[in-house]
Design an enzyme around this catalytic site. Structure first.
Site, PDB file in Angstrom:
ATOM      1  N   GLY A  12       0.823  -1.214   0.000  1.00  0.00           N
ATOM      2  CA  GLY A  12       0.000   0.000   0.000  1.00  0.00           C
ATOM      3  C   GLY A  12       0.855   1.261   0.000  1.00  0.00           C
ATOM      4  N   ASN A  37      -6.459  -3.698  -2.546  1.00  0.00           N
ATOM      5  CA  ASN A  37      -6.390  -2.259  -2.813  1.00  0.00           C
ATOM      6  C   ASN A  37      -4.955  -1.834  -3.119  1.00  0.00           C
ATOM      7  OD1 ASN A  37      -7.391   0.320  -3.054  1.00  0.00           O
ATOM      8  ND2 ASN A  37      -7.313   0.754  -0.859  1.00  0.00           N
ATOM      9  N   SER A 127      -4.575   7.105  13.385  1.00  0.00           N
ATOM     10  CA  SER A 127      -4.939   8.342  12.672  1.00  0.00           C
ATOM     11  C   SER A 127      -5.360   9.426  13.652  1.00  0.00           C
ATOM     12  CB  SER A 127      -6.099   8.019  11.734  1.00  0.00           C
ATOM     13  OG  SER A 127      -6.721   9.189  11.284  1.00  0.00           O
ATOM     14  N   THR A 129      -7.783  11.044  13.338  1.00  0.00           N
ATOM     15  CA  THR A 129      -9.247  11.002  13.375  1.00  0.00           C
ATOM     16  C   THR A 129      -9.757  10.622  14.772  1.00  0.00           C
ATOM     17  OG1 THR A 129     -11.155  10.205  12.153  1.00  0.00           O
ATOM     18  CG2 THR A 129      -9.460   8.588  12.603  1.00  0.00           C
ATOM     19  N   TYR A 152     -14.748   4.231   9.420  1.00  0.00           N
ATOM     20  CA  TYR A 152     -13.317   4.014   9.216  1.00  0.00           C
ATOM     21  C   TYR A 152     -12.534   4.541  10.422  1.00  0.00           C
ATOM     22  CZ  TYR A 152      -8.646   5.648   8.203  1.00  0.00           C
ATOM     23  OH  TYR A 152      -7.326   5.934   8.328  1.00  0.00           O
ATOM     24  N   LYS A 156     -10.123   2.779  13.762  1.00  0.00           N
ATOM     25  CA  LYS A 156      -8.796   3.138  14.293  1.00  0.00           C
ATOM     26  C   LYS A 156      -8.866   3.296  15.814  1.00  0.00           C
ATOM     27  CE  LYS A 156      -6.518   3.090  10.473  1.00  0.00           C
ATOM     28  NZ  LYS A 156      -5.587   1.987  10.235  1.00  0.00           N
ATOM     29  N   ASP A 300     -16.299  16.699   7.787  1.00  0.00           N
ATOM     30  CA  ASP A 300     -14.999  17.396   7.855  1.00  0.00           C
ATOM     31  C   ASP A 300     -14.894  18.228   9.132  1.00  0.00           C
ATOM     32  OD1 ASP A 300     -13.481  16.655   5.675  1.00  0.00           O
ATOM     33  OD2 ASP A 300     -14.266  18.213   4.361  1.00  0.00           O
TER      34      ASP A 300
HETATM   35  N1  UFG Z   1     -10.862  18.558   0.116  1.00  0.00           N
HETATM   36  C1  UFG Z   1     -11.425  19.388  -0.830  1.00  0.00           C
HETATM   37  N2  UFG Z   1     -11.709  18.866  -2.049  1.00  0.00           N
HETATM   38  C2  UFG Z   1     -11.475  17.563  -2.371  1.00  0.00           C
HETATM   39  C3  UFG Z   1     -10.891  16.716  -1.399  1.00  0.00           C
HETATM   40  C4  UFG Z   1     -10.606  17.245  -0.155  1.00  0.00           C
HETATM   41  O1  UFG Z   1     -11.650  20.568  -0.570  1.00  0.00           O
HETATM   42  O2  UFG Z   1     -11.783  17.149  -3.490  1.00  0.00           O
HETATM   43  C5  UFG Z   1     -10.519  19.107   1.434  1.00  0.00           C
HETATM   44  C6  UFG Z   1     -11.260  18.447   2.558  1.00  0.00           C
HETATM   45  O3  UFG Z   1     -12.501  19.085   2.777  1.00  0.00           O
HETATM   46  C7  UFG Z   1     -10.281  18.639   3.711  1.00  0.00           C
HETATM   47  C8  UFG Z   1      -8.912  18.620   3.045  1.00  0.00           C
HETATM   48  O4  UFG Z   1      -9.160  18.864   1.655  1.00  0.00           O
HETATM   49  O5  UFG Z   1     -10.470  19.894   4.277  1.00  0.00           O
HETATM   50  C9  UFG Z   1      -8.210  17.302   3.179  1.00  0.00           C
HETATM   51  O6  UFG Z   1      -9.098  16.272   2.791  1.00  0.00           O
HETATM   52  P1  UFG Z   1      -8.633  14.766   2.598  1.00  0.00           P
HETATM   53  O7  UFG Z   1      -9.838  13.999   2.146  1.00  0.00           O
HETATM   54  O8  UFG Z   1      -7.421  14.719   1.765  1.00  0.00           O
HETATM   55  O9  UFG Z   1      -8.196  14.341   4.053  1.00  0.00           O
HETATM   56  P2  UFG Z   1      -9.066  14.321   5.411  1.00  0.00           P
HETATM   57  O10 UFG Z   1      -8.468  15.336   6.303  1.00  0.00           O
HETATM   58  O11 UFG Z   1     -10.502  14.355   5.191  1.00  0.00           O
HETATM   59  O12 UFG Z   1      -8.792  12.830   5.817  1.00  0.00           O
HETATM   60  C10 UFG Z   1      -7.714  12.474   6.554  1.00  0.00           C
HETATM   61  C11 UFG Z   1      -7.301  11.045   6.212  1.00  0.00           C
HETATM   62  C12 UFG Z   1      -8.308  10.057   6.735  1.00  0.00           C
HETATM   63  C13 UFG Z   1      -8.700  10.367   8.156  1.00  0.00           C
HETATM   64  C14 UFG Z   1      -9.145  11.796   8.285  1.00  0.00           C
HETATM   65  C15 UFG Z   1      -9.493  12.142   9.691  1.00  0.00           C
HETATM   66  O13 UFG Z   1      -7.174  10.870   4.821  1.00  0.00           O
HETATM   67  O14 UFG Z   1      -7.717   8.788   6.687  1.00  0.00           O
HETATM   68  O15 UFG Z   1      -8.085  12.632   7.870  1.00  0.00           O
HETATM   69  O16 UFG Z   1      -9.722  13.486   9.865  1.00  0.00           O
HETATM   70  F1  UFG Z   1      -9.726   9.602   8.578  1.00  0.00           F
END
Ligand code: UFG
Length: 346
Positions: A12, A37, A127, A129, A152, A156, A300
């Site tokens: 991965g 995956n 994480s 999270t 998910y 964790k 978020d």
């Molecule tokens: N975002 C956008 N547009 C997109 C994708 C993401 O604006 O198309 C924003 C999201 O709203 C967020 C930031 O970019 O503010 C980061 O988003 P990600 O999806 O890349 O990451 P996350 O912070 O949501 O997720 C991460 C990890 C997860 C974990 C999570 C916990 O990827 O494994 O944090 O908060 F669960």
């Protein structure tokens, strides 16, 4: 003799980078992965970087019998780094039970085999999270653990609890590493993140848009209480993250851990808004990104970034790669994916 480290989920994204760092630090990693995956070709990338093709076993750890059979063949293991898990937040909301079934059963079967065979050391991939939206930023390991917003994330949290209980009962030592937002790729562009289908995460969405695979990026909300209204995250380079795993497993194998169960945040300690990441990418690559502001994405948190002082003081680890390095290596990887994986990603 080289210490033999079992890396579950080793083909991965974070697993493969950790395998590279383990090899370069003189360890012998053994990979198990279900390939649900990830792809076997990742081994080519690892071999290209290190000159060594690690031992690989296709095993589905959530099937007890497969796990038992695998451990019956494997011989001596000094420690385990456990990455193998489902990780898509949105998918976990649609399929919560398969997330609990996969992520928790595989952990339980793995620990049962470790206990039975006297394998004492495990590093677990956790994480940020588990903090949900913390009251105080930067968030330290002492912050209250809250119910994560997705199944998910909850796997964790529950996994950490399972590990802590197991460590209290059995001759086991564990370190949980709480990642913030891993992005970037190996500087060789031989390994990196390989999202299947439409990416959920920001960075692969950016690189795929720059490549012309996606039409535009939607920025999820610009009315958060942050400097420019978009969400703040602590992005960390995957190579820095991988190096922390080597330090963590070394700490356990050499019995330098202070307590049987330790937890460390892994981030840079610095938050960036979504727009700051987009602009860093544009600056570094000279590519203008097509993006628009859209509604908030459910689940978020507005802002989260790490207090990393515990990892720095205790592990002597610090994230060295900055946001520019993160976006440029992500882009080099995106440019190389189709050279390596060809039709798989067309
Ligand atoms: N975002 C956008 N547009 C997109 C994708 C993401 O604006 O198309 C924003 C999201 O709203 C967020 C930031 O970019 O503010 C980061 O988003 P990600 O999806 O890349 O990451 P996350 O912070 O949501 O997720 C991460 C990890 C997860 C974990 C999570 C916990 O990827 O494994 O944090 O908060 F669960």
């Amino acid at each position: 003799m080289k210490a033999r480290i079992l890396v579950t989920g080793g083909t991965g994204y974070i697993g493969s980078h950790t395998v590279v760092e383990l090899i370069q630090a003189g360890y012998e990693p053994i990979i198990v992965d279900s390939l649900e995956n990830s792809y076997l070709q990742v081994l080519d990338g690892i071999e290209k970087i290190t000159g060594i093709r690690p031992e690989f076993h296709k095993v589905n750890l959530r099937i007890k019998k497969e796990t038992e059979d695998f451990f019956n063949t494997i011989g001596n293991i000094d420690g385990v780094i456990h990455f193998a898990a489902f990780k898509a937040v949105g998918e976990s909301v649609s399929h919560p039970l398969s997330y609990y079934e996969n992520n928790l059963n595989s952990l339980i079967y793995l620990i049962q085999e470790m206990v039975q065979r006297g394998i004492k050391n495990i590093v677990f991939s956790s994480s940020c999270t588990v903090y949900a939206q913390p009251d105080q930023l930067p968030v330290s390991e002492q912050a209250e653990i809250r119910k994560p917003y997705s199944p998910y994330g909850n796997t964790k949290k529950i996994s950490e609890e399972i590990i802590e209980d197991a460590v209290n009962t059995y001759p086991l030592n564990a370190i949980s590493l709480r990642y913030f937002n891993p992005i970037g790729a190996h500087p060789s562009a031989c390994i990196g993140e390989l999202p299947q289908g439409i990416p959920n995460n920001l960075m692969p969405y950016i690189t795929q848009t720059a490549k012309g695979i996606r039409k535009k990026i939607t920025v999820f909300g610009n009315d958060y209480p942050t400097p420019d209204g978009t969400c703040v995250r602590d992005y960390i380079h995957v190579v820095d993250l991988a190096k922390a795993h080597v330090i963590a497993i070394e700490r356990l194998v050499s019995q330098k851990n202070a307590t049987k169960y330790e937890v460390f945040n892994l981030g840079t300690g610095r938050g960036y808004t979504v727009l700051e990441v987009i602009h860093a990418f544009e600056r570094q690559t000279g590519i203008k990104l097509n993006y628009e502001i859209g509604p908030r994405r459910s689940g978020d948190v507005a802002a989260i970034y790490a207090d990393t002082s515990f990892a720095t003081n205790v592990l002597g680890w610090v994230a060295e790669r900055d946001i520019d390095n993160m976006v440029i290596t992500s882009w080099r990887w995106e440019e190389n994916i189709r050279n390596i994986y060809g039709s798989l990603f067309n």
